[in-house]
Design a protein around this motif. Structure first.
Motif, mmCIF file in Angstrom:
data_model
loop_
_atom_site.group_PDB
_atom_site.id
_atom_site.type_symbol
_atom_site.label_atom_id
_atom_site.label_comp_id
_atom_site.label_asym_id
_atom_site.label_seq_id
_atom_site.Cartn_x
_atom_site.Cartn_y
_atom_site.Cartn_z
ATOM 1 N N LEU A 47 1.615 4.904 3.791
ATOM 2 C CA LEU A 47 1.048 3.581 3.528
ATOM 3 C C LEU A 47 -0.461 3.527 3.694
ATOM 4 O O LEU A 47 -1.079 2.487 3.451
ATOM 5 N N MET A 75 -2.509 -3.869 0.714
ATOM 6 C CA MET A 75 -1.121 -4.292 0.866
ATOM 7 C C MET A 75 -1.018 -5.266 2.034
ATOM 8 O O MET A 75 -1.510 -5.002 3.124
ATOM 9 N N LEU A 76 -0.364 -6.407 1.810
ATOM 10 C CA LEU A 76 -0.185 -7.404 2.852
ATOM 11 C C LEU A 76 0.797 -6.897 3.910
ATOM 12 O O LEU A 76 1.625 -6.020 3.651
ATOM 13 N N ASP A 111 8.287 -4.899 4.372
ATOM 14 C CA ASP A 111 9.395 -4.753 3.427
ATOM 15 C C ASP A 111 9.587 -3.287 3.050
ATOM 16 O O ASP A 111 10.718 -2.809 2.925
ATOM 17 N N ARG A 112 8.470 -2.581 2.869
ATOM 18 C CA ARG A 112 8.540 -1.160 2.514
ATOM 19 C C ARG A 112 9.138 -0.349 3.665
ATOM 20 O O ARG A 112 9.975 0.536 3.451
ATOM 21 N N ASP A 131 3.744 -3.437 12.762
ATOM 22 C CA ASP A 131 4.741 -3.793 11.748
ATOM 23 C C ASP A 131 6.155 -3.522 12.265
ATOM 24 O O ASP A 131 7.064 -4.343 12.077
ATOM 25 N N SER A 187 3.374 -8.352 5.129
ATOM 26 C CA SER A 187 4.766 -8.587 4.719
ATOM 27 C C SER A 187 5.238 -7.535 3.723
ATOM 28 O O SER A 187 6.403 -7.106 3.756
ATOM 29 N N GLN A 188 4.335 -7.077 2.851
ATOM 30 C CA GLN A 188 4.698 -6.033 1.888
ATOM 31 C C GLN A 188 4.946 -4.696 2.590
ATOM 32 O O GLN A 188 5.880 -3.964 2.259
ATOM 33 N N ARG A 189 4.083 -4.377 3.572
ATOM 34 C CA ARG A 189 4.281 -3.146 4.330
ATOM 35 C C ARG A 189 5.611 -3.177 5.068
ATOM 36 O O ARG A 189 6.360 -2.201 5.093
#
Length: 280
Positions: free
Chosen positions: A29, A1-2, A8-9, A39, A4-6
């Motif tokens: 995660l 997972m990138l 967003d989550r 993050d 940015s994806q983390r």
């Protein structure tokens, strides 16, 4: 997972639940503790979350109220230090009021475990506080009386509204210990409109007002204002409170006490380690 994806989550979880814990995100995660902290730091830089000890909370939702179970996990070490410091301001034979909130509940646990504070009468609008003290009051010779206000239950397990307000309006206590959602130059705030009114009733029924608020509460603004800072006789926070916040608080409240992480109960000396109102 990138990354940015983390992020967003994480942001989605914060907005859905109001707060997240680093430990939970590590498991959810499947990444390291440091990765999650980076993050959260990036999301805080963007202004969409606010970092607190052990996690993050929503930076914008002034009307969002966290569940009691979630509150207990945030800044837990600092809250316990504050509760230990507050214990020194309770005397046997007195009557006190305890509000809802995780720090007030920690104080209730310390009261329940300390027979030297008997006899004692505690008025509360908190279900967890009442439960904890009720168990202690059932011990033989406990001399601990608990008065529960009644009212409408909130997500933080407070009892609020006209019934609670009417009950408090008929009572007088020596000291109120109040937990708050947020505080700053504009005063004490909470996300819950009814809770703000009941908190004001808790202030009015007391000769002295002690606010229990860890450093992460400074700068948080809830939807409803409870009172101005100058209504506070003693503010107990922790050593994480920023220098600017200390100066602002010390100029408004009666006294400011910063509890160290190793705080232990002790009787306040004649010149207690506090900052007087108006001091720089």
């Amino acid at each position: 997972m990138l990354a940015s994806q983390r992020q967003d989550r994480i942001l989605a979880d914060v907005r859905a639940r109001g707060a997240v814990r680093v430990a939970d995100l590590v498991v959810e995660l499947d990444v390291s503790d440091m990765t999650i902290r980076r993050d959260i730091a990036e999301l805080a830089r963007l202004g969409v979350v606010r970092r607190v000890h052990g996690g993050a909370v929503d930076a914008h939702h002034t009307a969002h109220e966290l569940d009691f179970a979630v509150k207990r996990t945030l800044a837990a070490t600092q809250k316990l230090a504050i509760a230990r410091a507050a214990l020194a301001w309770i005397s046997p034979g007195s009557s006190i009021a305890l509000s809802a909130g995780s720090t007030a509940h920690l104080l209730a646990e310390l009261i329940a475990a300390d027979p030297a504070l008997r006899p004692l009468t505690v008025v509360t609008n908190s279900l967890p506080v009442a439960d904890t003290l009720h168990l202690a009051s059932r011990r033989p010779g406990s001399a601990l009386d608990v008065v529960l206000t009644g009212g409408v239950r909130t997500p933080s397990d407070a009892l609020v509204g006209p019934i609670a307000d009417a009950a408090l309006g008929q009572l007088r206590v020596d000291r109120t210990f109040l937990g708050v959602h947020g505080l700053g130059p504009d005063g004490l705030t909470t996300p819950n409109l009814l809770e703000a009114q009941t908190d004001r009733a808790l202030l009015r029924c007391a000769s002295d007002v002690v606010v229990l608020a860890d450093h992460s509460k400074w700068g948080v603004v809830g939807l409803a204002r409870i009172a101005a800072l100058d209504a506070v006789d003693l503010l107990i926070s922790d050593e994480g409170l920023a220098t600017e916040a200390c100066a602002a608080a010390a100029s408004a409240v009666g006294q400011l006490l910063l509890a160290p992480a190793t705080a232990s109960p002790q009787t306040p000396p004649p010149q207690s380690p506090t900052t007087e109102r108006g001091a720089s």
